[in-house]
Design a protein around this motif. Structure first.
Motif, PDB file in Angstrom:
ATOM      1  N   ARG A 187       0.831  -1.216   0.000  1.00 28.79           N
ATOM      2  CA  ARG A 187       0.000   0.000   0.000  1.00 28.79           C
ATOM      3  C   ARG A 187       0.860   1.257   0.000  1.00 28.79           C
ATOM      4  N   CYS A 188       0.311   2.323  -0.528  1.00 24.11           N
ATOM      5  CA  CYS A 188       1.053   3.583  -0.501  1.00 24.11           C
ATOM      6  C   CYS A 188       0.106   4.764  -0.322  1.00 24.11           C
ATOM      7  N   ASN A 189       0.629   5.822   0.312  1.00 23.58           N
ATOM      8  CA  ASN A 189      -0.166   7.035   0.507  1.00 23.58           C
ATOM      9  C   ASN A 189       0.184   8.112  -0.515  1.00 23.58           C
ATOM     10  N   LEU A 190       1.012   7.782  -1.512  1.00 25.93           N
ATOM     11  CA  LEU A 190       1.250   8.677  -2.650  1.00 25.93           C
ATOM     12  C   LEU A 190       0.969   7.885  -3.927  1.00 25.93           C
ATOM     13  N   ARG A 191       0.970   8.584  -5.044  1.00 30.13           N
ATOM     14  CA  ARG A 191       0.776   7.933  -6.349  1.00 30.13           C
ATOM     15  C   ARG A 191       1.774   8.534  -7.340  1.00 30.13           C
ATOM     16  N   CYS A 192       3.070   8.313  -7.071  1.00 33.16           N
ATOM     17  CA  CYS A 192       4.106   8.893  -7.922  1.00 33.16           C
ATOM     18  C   CYS A 192       3.903   8.444  -9.371  1.00 33.16           C
ATOM     19  N   GLN A 193       4.034   9.366 -10.281  1.00 33.48           N
ATOM     20  CA  GLN A 193       3.669   9.032 -11.667  1.00 33.48           C
ATOM     21  C   GLN A 193       4.627   8.044 -12.308  1.00 33.48           C
ATOM     22  N   TYR A 194       5.823   7.867 -11.748  1.00 31.92           N
ATOM     23  CA  TYR A 194       6.758   6.894 -12.315  1.00 31.92           C
ATOM     24  C   TYR A 194       6.606   5.522 -11.662  1.00 31.92           C
ATOM     25  N   CYS A 195       5.713   5.419 -10.690  1.00 31.08           N
ATOM     26  CA  CYS A 195       5.561   4.174  -9.927  1.00 31.08           C
ATOM     27  C   CYS A 195       4.115   3.694  -9.919  1.00 31.08           C
ATOM     28  N   MET A 196       3.179   4.596  -9.606  1.00 30.44           N
ATOM     29  CA  MET A 196       1.767   4.230  -9.500  1.00 30.44           C
ATOM     30  C   MET A 196       0.889   5.232 -10.247  1.00 30.44           C
ATOM     31  N   PRO A 197       1.026   5.307 -11.556  1.00 36.31           N
ATOM     32  CA  PRO A 197       0.295   6.339 -12.293  1.00 36.31           C
ATOM     33  C   PRO A 197      -1.185   6.018 -12.556  1.00 36.31           C
ATOM     34  N   GLY A 235       8.543  -0.661   0.600  1.00 33.59           N
ATOM     35  CA  GLY A 235       7.150  -0.967   0.337  1.00 33.59           C
ATOM     36  C   GLY A 235       6.855  -0.729  -1.142  1.00 33.59           C
ATOM     37  N   GLY A 236       5.684  -0.365  -1.483  1.00 30.70           N
ATOM     38  CA  GLY A 236       4.735   0.558  -0.884  1.00 30.70           C
ATOM     39  C   GLY A 236       5.409   1.494   0.103  1.00 30.70           C
ATOM     40  N   GLU A 237       4.585   2.049   0.939  1.00 28.22           N
ATOM     41  CA  GLU A 237       5.142   2.960   1.932  1.00 28.22           C
ATOM     42  C   GLU A 237       5.262   2.222   3.269  1.00 28.22           C
ATOM     43  N   THR A 260      11.667   5.525   2.593  1.00 25.44           N
ATOM     44  CA  THR A 260      10.320   6.037   2.858  1.00 25.44           C
ATOM     45  C   THR A 260      10.062   7.302   2.061  1.00 25.44           C
ATOM     46  N   ASN A 261       8.777   7.581   1.811  1.00 24.50           N
ATOM     47  CA  ASN A 261       8.439   8.854   1.166  1.00 24.50           C
ATOM     48  C   ASN A 261       8.323   9.984   2.184  1.00 24.50           C
ATOM     49  N   ALA A 262       8.450   9.678   3.459  1.00 26.24           N
ATOM     50  CA  ALA A 262       8.537  10.648   4.560  1.00 26.24           C
ATOM     51  C   ALA A 262       7.228  11.344   4.919  1.00 26.24           C
TER      52      ALA A 262
HETATM   53 FE1  SF4 Z   1       4.513   5.177  -3.224  1.00 23.81          FE
HETATM   54 FE2  SF4 Z   1       7.165   5.091  -3.128  1.00 23.81          FE
HETATM   55 FE3  SF4 Z   1       5.841   4.294  -5.335  1.00 23.81          FE
HETATM   56 FE4  SF4 Z   1       5.890   6.873  -4.703  1.00 23.81          FE
HETATM   57  S1  SF4 Z   1       7.673   5.609  -5.243  1.00 23.81           S
HETATM   58  S2  SF4 Z   1       4.069   5.691  -5.319  1.00 23.81           S
HETATM   59  S3  SF4 Z   1       5.881   6.821  -2.519  1.00 23.81           S
HETATM   60  S4  SF4 Z   1       5.774   3.323  -3.356  1.00 23.81           S
END
Ligand code: SF4
Ligand code: SAM
Length: 326
Positions: free
Chosen positions: A8-18, A55-57, A84-86
């Motif tokens: 799971r993650c609390n961000l949606r970075c466009q290069y990872c979870m677009p 993770g995820g986060e 971590t994404n901090a």
């Molecule tokens: Fe989440 Fe890290 Fe992927 Fe960003 S790079 S979406 S913070 S798992």
């Protein structure tokens, strides 16, 4: 060994979870801390000495310090780190330290609020920066990882370097990788190591390459004022030959390469009551037979496009970078 504690993650970075939606690992498959502990013990017995939580986060995993406490008590772990994404780091930083975490790496790609929202889809830059500031005294010399993407944040390398320097952190610039999950990747958006060095060199003057004998992915450099930074050229100059990483997903699949099509199920044998010896034999035989050269194969691919088509990716969360842990 990179240990992913959640997908799971609390961000949606466009290069990872677009994408708009994701299929998650079934809850009942997620390893309990006790199970992670046992698997880590097997890897330690076979020679692993460095463990990185990811993770995820990872800070979304409830009670994470309890896992860190278990791991930090193991003498065989020479280096216990976390990426971590901090976003949730500020309030957690002292608990992480008390639990025995050695080192911290924080992902940060921009210092601009609007850009952060575009890049990560959540208005969280302020919390990230608060988390980073909280880490300065608690994890001195922590690392900052920045994925550099042409036309997105490639104009921020100098501000990011200065930001890291002011906080005593070492920044590493990462080439944009065409891993599973990076469904909008294109070759044109990759800023290569020479291009990064050009940008940095034309601002600061001559950059010295620090020659180091290590399996670490980052090549390190020194600015004329002594500031050290790193570049991870995983896309244009992959380091498969010296790579000794392996990855365990939160549901106990073991990956020998970030690009591997399949992982080895360790949860099944673990929960099925297989003997310690049989599990170690399995790990040893798989590792010895390892031939993975994922990033090098990608480099040799003509007309390179995103690694995994979206319809395939959507059927199996294990193909995603946020499941494999980066
Ligand atoms: Fe989440 Fe890290 Fe992927 Fe960003 S790079 S979406 S913070 S798992
Ligand atoms: N959520 C945590 C974080 O972002 O730090 C840990 C997991 S994240 C998958 C680990 C690392 O993978 C991050 O530093 C992130 O920047 C990197 N990453 C994800 N997708 C990437 C891509 N397509 N190219 C290069 N790095 C990527």
């Amino acid at each position: 060994m990179r240990l992913s504690v959640t997908d799971r993650c609390n961000l949606r970075c466009q290069y990872c979870m677009p994408e708009e939606d994701y299929l998650w690992l079934p809850r009942e498959d997620i390893l309990q801390f006790e199970e992670m502990d046992r698997l880590v013990d097997h890897f330690l017995a076979l020679g692993v000495a460095k463990v990185r939580l990811t993770g995820g986060e990872p800070l979304l995993r409830r009670d994470l310090p309890a896992l860190i406490e278990r791991l930090s008590g193991k003498a065989a772990i020479r280096d216990l780190a976390m990426t971590t994404n901090a976003v949730l780091l500020g309030p957690a930083v002292h608990d992480l330290k008390r639990a025995g975490l050695h080192r911290l790496t924080i992902s940060l790609d921009t210092l601009q609020r609007e850009r952060f929202i575009t890049l990560a889809r959540f208005d969280e830059l302020a919390r990230v920066q608060a988390g980073i500031d909280a880490a300065v005294d608690v994890f001195p010399g922590f690392k900052i990882d920045s994925v550099v993407i042409r036309g997105v944040n490639d104009d921020e390398m100098i501000p990011l370097l200065e930001f890291a320097k002011a906080r005593g952190a070492e920044i590493r610039f990462i080439e944009y990788m065409d891993v599973g999950g990076a469904t909008t990747w294109s070759r044109a958006q990759v800023v290569s190591r020479p291009q990064m060095l050009d940008t940095i060199g034309s601002h600061y003057g001559p950059v010295a390459h620090l020659r180091e004998d290590s399996s670490a992915p980052a090549d390190r450099y020194r600015l004329p004022d002594g500031t050290v930074f790193g570049i991870i050229a995983s896309t244009t100059e992959p380091f498969c030959r010296t790579c000794d990483r392996s990855r365990l997903t939160a549901d106990g699949l073991w990956y020998l390469c970030l690009y591997a099509a399949r992982g080895i199920d360790l949860r099944g044998p673990l929960r099925g009551g297989v003997s310690d010896e049989a599990l170690r034999d399995l790990i040893t035989s798989v590792w010895h037979a390892r031939t993975d050269r994922g990033a090098e194969h990608r480099l040799a691919t003509r007309d390179r496009a995103p690694l995994i088509p979206l319809n395939v990716l959507k059927r199996d969360p294990h193909l995603e970078m946020h499941t494999r842990g980066g």
